[in-house]
Design a protein around this motif. Structure first.
Motif, mmCIF file in Angstrom:
data_model
loop_
_atom_site.group_PDB
_atom_site.id
_atom_site.type_symbol
_atom_site.label_atom_id
_atom_site.label_comp_id
_atom_site.label_asym_id
_atom_site.label_seq_id
_atom_site.Cartn_x
_atom_site.Cartn_y
_atom_site.Cartn_z
ATOM 1 N N VAL A 91 29.868 42.185 33.823
ATOM 2 C CA VAL A 91 31.103 42.822 34.479
ATOM 3 C C VAL A 91 30.840 43.507 35.974
ATOM 4 O O VAL A 91 31.657 43.283 36.735
ATOM 5 C CB VAL A 91 31.351 43.858 33.384
ATOM 6 C CG1 VAL A 91 32.422 44.925 34.242
ATOM 7 C CG2 VAL A 91 32.149 43.567 32.394
ATOM 8 N N ASN A 92 29.640 43.957 35.942
ATOM 9 C CA ASN A 92 29.081 44.462 37.283
ATOM 10 C C ASN A 92 29.122 43.327 38.356
ATOM 11 O O ASN A 92 29.481 43.699 39.506
ATOM 12 C CB ASN A 92 28.036 45.251 37.268
ATOM 13 C CG ASN A 92 28.213 46.522 36.539
ATOM 14 O OD1 ASN A 92 29.444 47.398 36.390
ATOM 15 N ND2 ASN A 92 27.068 47.084 35.804
ATOM 16 N N LEU A 93 28.513 42.277 38.074
ATOM 17 C CA LEU A 93 28.322 40.925 38.947
ATOM 18 C C LEU A 93 29.880 40.747 39.420
ATOM 19 O O LEU A 93 30.103 40.586 40.666
ATOM 20 C CB LEU A 93 27.796 40.100 38.392
ATOM 21 C CG LEU A 93 27.906 38.594 39.147
ATOM 22 C CD1 LEU A 93 26.940 38.676 40.296
ATOM 23 C CD2 LEU A 93 27.412 37.425 38.447
ATOM 24 N N LEU A 94 30.548 40.688 38.687
ATOM 25 C CA LEU A 94 32.107 40.043 39.034
ATOM 26 C C LEU A 94 32.912 41.185 39.625
ATOM 27 O O LEU A 94 33.580 40.851 40.785
ATOM 28 C CB LEU A 94 32.790 39.506 37.766
ATOM 29 C CG LEU A 94 32.413 38.320 37.285
ATOM 30 C CD1 LEU A 94 32.983 37.977 35.770
ATOM 31 C CD2 LEU A 94 32.464 37.080 37.968
ATOM 32 N N LYS A 95 32.617 42.318 39.128
ATOM 33 C CA LYS A 95 33.235 43.569 39.868
ATOM 34 C C LYS A 95 32.736 43.491 41.377
ATOM 35 O O LYS A 95 33.581 43.948 42.309
ATOM 36 C CB LYS A 95 33.285 44.782 39.447
ATOM 37 C CG LYS A 95 34.053 45.084 38.252
ATOM 38 C CD LYS A 95 33.917 46.418 37.711
ATOM 39 C CE LYS A 95 34.941 46.661 36.321
ATOM 40 N NZ LYS A 95 36.379 46.844 36.897
ATOM 41 N N ALA A 102 42.010 46.634 41.129
ATOM 42 C CA ALA A 102 43.259 45.791 40.913
ATOM 43 C C ALA A 102 43.200 45.542 39.416
ATOM 44 O O ALA A 102 42.376 45.077 39.067
ATOM 45 C CB ALA A 102 43.006 44.661 41.802
ATOM 46 N N PHE A 103 44.427 45.850 38.957
ATOM 47 C CA PHE A 103 44.483 45.765 37.498
ATOM 48 C C PHE A 103 44.396 44.074 37.087
ATOM 49 O O PHE A 103 43.536 44.001 36.110
ATOM 50 C CB PHE A 103 46.057 46.422 37.117
ATOM 51 C CG PHE A 103 46.203 45.899 35.559
ATOM 52 C CD1 PHE A 103 45.594 46.673 34.626
ATOM 53 C CD2 PHE A 103 47.108 44.788 35.244
ATOM 54 C CE1 PHE A 103 45.883 46.385 33.171
ATOM 55 C CE2 PHE A 103 47.388 44.373 33.806
ATOM 56 C CZ PHE A 103 46.625 45.308 33.008
ATOM 57 N N GLU A 104 45.105 43.356 37.704
ATOM 58 C CA GLU A 104 44.774 41.953 37.292
ATOM 59 C C GLU A 104 43.417 41.709 37.586
ATOM 60 O O GLU A 104 43.085 40.704 36.647
ATOM 61 C CB GLU A 104 45.778 41.049 38.513
ATOM 62 C CG GLU A 104 45.757 39.656 38.218
ATOM 63 C CD GLU A 104 46.631 38.948 39.430
ATOM 64 O OE1 GLU A 104 47.941 39.005 39.027
ATOM 65 O OE2 GLU A 104 46.241 38.634 40.545
ATOM 66 N N ILE A 108 41.222 39.719 34.722
ATOM 67 C CA ILE A 108 40.420 38.380 34.711
ATOM 68 C C ILE A 108 39.057 38.526 34.592
ATOM 69 O O ILE A 108 38.359 37.766 33.928
ATOM 70 C CB ILE A 108 40.663 37.848 36.107
ATOM 71 C CG1 ILE A 108 42.098 37.512 36.565
ATOM 72 C CG2 ILE A 108 39.947 36.640 36.510
ATOM 73 C CD1 ILE A 108 42.874 36.404 35.534
ATOM 74 N N ILE A 109 38.325 39.473 34.990
ATOM 75 C CA ILE A 109 37.047 40.039 34.850
ATOM 76 C C ILE A 109 36.475 39.949 33.149
ATOM 77 O O ILE A 109 35.622 39.464 32.830
ATOM 78 C CB ILE A 109 36.583 41.063 35.533
ATOM 79 C CG1 ILE A 109 36.485 40.704 36.941
ATOM 80 C CG2 ILE A 109 35.121 41.607 35.047
ATOM 81 C CD1 ILE A 109 36.063 42.121 37.977
ATOM 82 N N SER A 110 37.388 40.822 32.623
ATOM 83 C CA SER A 110 37.239 41.065 31.164
ATOM 84 C C SER A 110 37.359 39.923 30.296
ATOM 85 O O SER A 110 36.563 39.267 29.531
ATOM 86 C CB SER A 110 37.877 42.012 30.660
ATOM 87 O OG SER A 110 37.830 43.235 31.198
ATOM 88 N N ILE A 111 38.264 38.866 30.775
ATOM 89 C CA ILE A 111 38.627 37.507 30.173
ATOM 90 C C ILE A 111 37.494 36.635 30.248
ATOM 91 O O ILE A 111 37.053 36.004 29.282
ATOM 92 C CB ILE A 111 39.614 36.984 30.586
ATOM 93 C CG1 ILE A 111 40.935 37.751 30.192
ATOM 94 C CG2 ILE A 111 40.265 35.426 30.070
ATOM 95 C CD1 ILE A 111 42.552 37.724 30.523
ATOM 96 N N ILE A 112 37.016 36.354 31.558
ATOM 97 C CA ILE A 112 35.875 35.547 31.945
ATOM 98 C C ILE A 112 34.579 36.067 31.173
ATOM 99 O O ILE A 112 34.038 35.248 30.565
ATOM 100 C CB ILE A 112 35.387 35.799 33.587
ATOM 101 C CG1 ILE A 112 36.707 35.000 34.074
ATOM 102 C CG2 ILE A 112 34.178 35.058 33.812
ATOM 103 C CD1 ILE A 112 36.623 35.022 35.738
#
Length: 191
Positions: A91-95, A102-104, A108-112
């Protein structure tokens, strides 16, 4: 008609319905694809697509209102992040590489991250229809991170390699990827 063709037809029909309801954003096509696959049990995504219940309801009501999307995974896969010790790191990497607040993007991060729990290629675990869709989604949402994958490494392996490198861990024994005997496992075709 074979069962595989029927499922493909069902997925395409549901995808077209979801896409027609979606708000036109760069992610709407990929979200429609993932949700249609998930609704037919064709992904490794757990309940709520791997999102928190409030996040899931917000995403569905915003993009796919009145489509009757279930909360539980039709595949029967339950959300079990207990075996995923690296969840927060992913999560931190993608964030780090996403648009802040951004909600979207958070969805996307949570789904990935939920897709990383699967045992197949990431695009398959997410319910996307091809690796090129995943590549496009990652390039759109995380362009700087995606740009680091300049040798076209398989995406799930690439994300985990980024985590290892951030911690200073280099688990491969080969001096470089080019001379590694497992090269095809990391860089081979995924279709």
């Amino acid at each position: 008609m074979s069962i595989a063709l029927k499922l493909q037809d069902d997925r395409e029909i549901l995808y077209a319905r979801l896409k027609s309801q979606a708000i036109a954003t760069p992610n709407h096509e990929w979200l429609a694809c993932m949700v249609s696959s998930w609704c037919l049990g064709k992904s490794a995504l757990p309940d709520y697509l791997g999102l928190e219940p409030l996040q899931f309801n917000g995403l569905i009501s915003h993009y796919f209102p009145d489509c009757g999307i279930p909360e539980q995974a039709p595949s029967g896969i339950r959300q079990d992040f207990s075996r995923m010790l690296e969840r927060d790191d992913l999560v931190n990497l993608l964030k780090h590489y996403s648009q802040p607040h951004a909600f979207e993007s958070d969805c996307i991060i949570s789904i990935i991250v939920a897709g990383c729990l699967g045992s197949d290629h990431l695009w398959q675990d997410l319910g996307l229809w091809s690796r090129s869709q995943l590549s496009a989604m990652l390039c759109c949402n995380f362009p700087e991170l995606a740009g680091k994958n300049d040798k076209d490494m398989k995406w799930k392996k690439f994300l985990y390699k980024q985590l290892c490198e951030a911690e200073g861990l280099y688990l491969c024994r080969a001096p470089s990827c080019d001379v590694c005997s497992d090269y095809s496992k990391c860089y081979g075709p995924e279709d």
